[in-house]
Design an enzyme around this catalytic site. Sequence first.
Site, PDB file in Angstrom:
ATOM      1  N   ASP A   1     -15.136 -11.104 -31.065  1.00 55.38           N
ATOM      2  CA  ASP A   1     -15.097  -9.650 -31.020  1.00 55.38           C
ATOM      3  C   ASP A   1     -16.359  -9.178 -30.291  1.00 55.38           C
ATOM      4  O   ASP A   1     -17.173  -9.992 -29.843  1.00 55.38           O
ATOM      5  CB  ASP A   1     -14.984  -9.078 -32.427  1.00 55.38           C
ATOM      6  CG  ASP A   1     -14.322  -7.704 -32.461  1.00 55.38           C
ATOM      7  OD1 ASP A   1     -14.020  -7.150 -31.388  1.00 55.38           O
ATOM      8  OD2 ASP A   1     -14.098  -7.188 -33.569  1.00 55.38           O
TER       9      ASP A   1
ATOM     10  N   HIS B   1     -17.731  -7.267 -36.976  1.00 56.16           N
ATOM     11  CA  HIS B   1     -18.327  -6.044 -37.527  1.00 56.16           C
ATOM     12  C   HIS B   1     -17.740  -5.749 -38.893  1.00 56.16           C
ATOM     13  O   HIS B   1     -16.692  -6.289 -39.270  1.00 56.16           O
ATOM     14  CB  HIS B   1     -18.062  -4.853 -36.591  1.00 56.16           C
ATOM     15  CG  HIS B   1     -16.599  -4.671 -36.321  1.00 56.16           C
ATOM     16  ND1 HIS B   1     -15.759  -3.986 -37.169  1.00 56.16           N
ATOM     17  CD2 HIS B   1     -15.829  -5.114 -35.292  1.00 56.16           C
ATOM     18  CE1 HIS B   1     -14.533  -4.006 -36.674  1.00 56.16           C
ATOM     19  NE2 HIS B   1     -14.547  -4.696 -35.543  1.00 56.16           N
TER      20      HIS B   1
ATOM     21  N   HIS C   1     -11.364  -8.672 -28.444  1.00 51.01           N
ATOM     22  CA  HIS C   1     -11.797  -7.273 -28.484  1.00 51.01           C
ATOM     23  C   HIS C   1     -10.992  -6.393 -27.537  1.00 51.01           C
ATOM     24  O   HIS C   1     -10.838  -6.701 -26.349  1.00 51.01           O
ATOM     25  CB  HIS C   1     -13.276  -7.176 -28.107  1.00 51.01           C
ATOM     26  CG  HIS C   1     -13.778  -5.767 -27.989  1.00 51.01           C
ATOM     27  ND1 HIS C   1     -13.974  -4.959 -29.088  1.00 51.01           N
ATOM     28  CD2 HIS C   1     -14.109  -5.019 -26.905  1.00 51.01           C
ATOM     29  CE1 HIS C   1     -14.408  -3.773 -28.680  1.00 51.01           C
ATOM     30  NE2 HIS C   1     -14.504  -3.786 -27.365  1.00 51.01           N
TER      31      HIS C   1
ATOM     32  N   GLU D   1     -18.201  -5.752 -31.104  1.00 50.07           N
ATOM     33  CA  GLU D   1     -19.109  -4.796 -31.747  1.00 50.07           C
ATOM     34  C   GLU D   1     -20.294  -5.473 -32.420  1.00 50.07           C
ATOM     35  O   GLU D   1     -21.363  -4.872 -32.557  1.00 50.07           O
ATOM     36  CB  GLU D   1     -18.336  -3.952 -32.775  1.00 50.07           C
ATOM     37  CG  GLU D   1     -17.371  -2.950 -32.171  1.00 50.07           C
ATOM     38  CD  GLU D   1     -15.990  -3.522 -31.921  1.00 50.07           C
ATOM     39  OE1 GLU D   1     -15.075  -2.758 -31.582  1.00 50.07           O
ATOM     40  OE2 GLU D   1     -15.816  -4.754 -32.071  1.00 50.07           O
TER      41      GLU D   1
ATOM     42  N   HIS E   1     -15.536  -0.241 -38.384  1.00 54.34           N
ATOM     43  CA  HIS E   1     -14.180   0.296 -38.375  1.00 54.34           C
ATOM     44  C   HIS E   1     -13.247  -0.836 -38.769  1.00 54.34           C
ATOM     45  O   HIS E   1     -13.665  -1.987 -38.886  1.00 54.34           O
ATOM     46  CB  HIS E   1     -13.786   0.847 -36.992  1.00 54.34           C
ATOM     47  CG  HIS E   1     -13.671  -0.194 -35.931  1.00 54.34           C
ATOM     48  ND1 HIS E   1     -14.776  -0.767 -35.338  1.00 54.34           N
ATOM     49  CD2 HIS E   1     -12.594  -0.789 -35.362  1.00 54.34           C
ATOM     50  CE1 HIS E   1     -14.389  -1.659 -34.445  1.00 54.34           C
ATOM     51  NE2 HIS E   1     -13.063  -1.711 -34.450  1.00 54.34           N
TER      52      HIS E   1
END
Length: 278
Positions: A8, A104, A60, A10, A115
């Site tokens: 990912d 994240h 992502h 973030e 999120h």
Amino acid sequence: MQVYISADMEGVTGLVDAEDVQLGGRDYAHGRAMMTEDVNAAVRGALGAGATRVLVNDAHSTMRNLLVDQIHPEAVLVRGKPKRMGMLEGLDGGSEAVLCVGYHSRAGALGVLSHSYMGHEIEDMWLDDRPVGEIGFAHATAAALGVPVVMLSGDDAACDEMTAWDGTVATVAVKYARDRFAARLRPAAEARRAIEEAAAEGVRRAAARPRPTGADGPVTLAVRWQNASVAAELEGIPGVTLRDSRTVLVTGPAPQLFRLFGVFMRVAASLTGQHPYC
């Protein structure tokens, strides 16, 4: 030994804002380079600990973020979308360990770029009534396939979330959240050394332990949406019910629910068009 990396963005070293991680953002090109270097550190660690094959899934957003010409030459890259299994595309019983790079914390946590999958469109998620985000859902799905998650990198909130889910996972905090779009950064070279070391530690642990048997028993996923129209539309999918006007429920094996959740997101995107970090 085959190792699987879900990457990912973030939770990558140095990145703190939507401009760093979104296509068209002023610093997105730099973010891609930073993401590639974090992944390469994990690949080096896995190979150094005995992995014979490393499969990397760009997980992502557009899933076209990693720089193909700069990725470690011994890594096999899965790139682009749609993918039936999204962030876990290519993970199956042939893998012996999962590394989560750049992850994240879930929606509602005070973590960098926190999120759950779709920015503010998803208010909360639960797996068997346990609050869950991308970290927990990936862990539960991998476990059901018989593949342990052995390492995670991200900010300190992501690491805490992983530890609460499974304290045996080696975690690397590459930054420390000050707020949702601010962090105290770990020096890049130091962070990548730590990622490489943790990846190696996780792979060695996986090689030394008996392999999990996996589980295909049913679990229940609940997703609370910001928009009631999304829940109403999803109720039309067989097996999906409403808990209230904005929360959908569905029960089944975790890998099946992970794939179905990808359908949920495509339906939601078609109805809302919201940007992830509103």
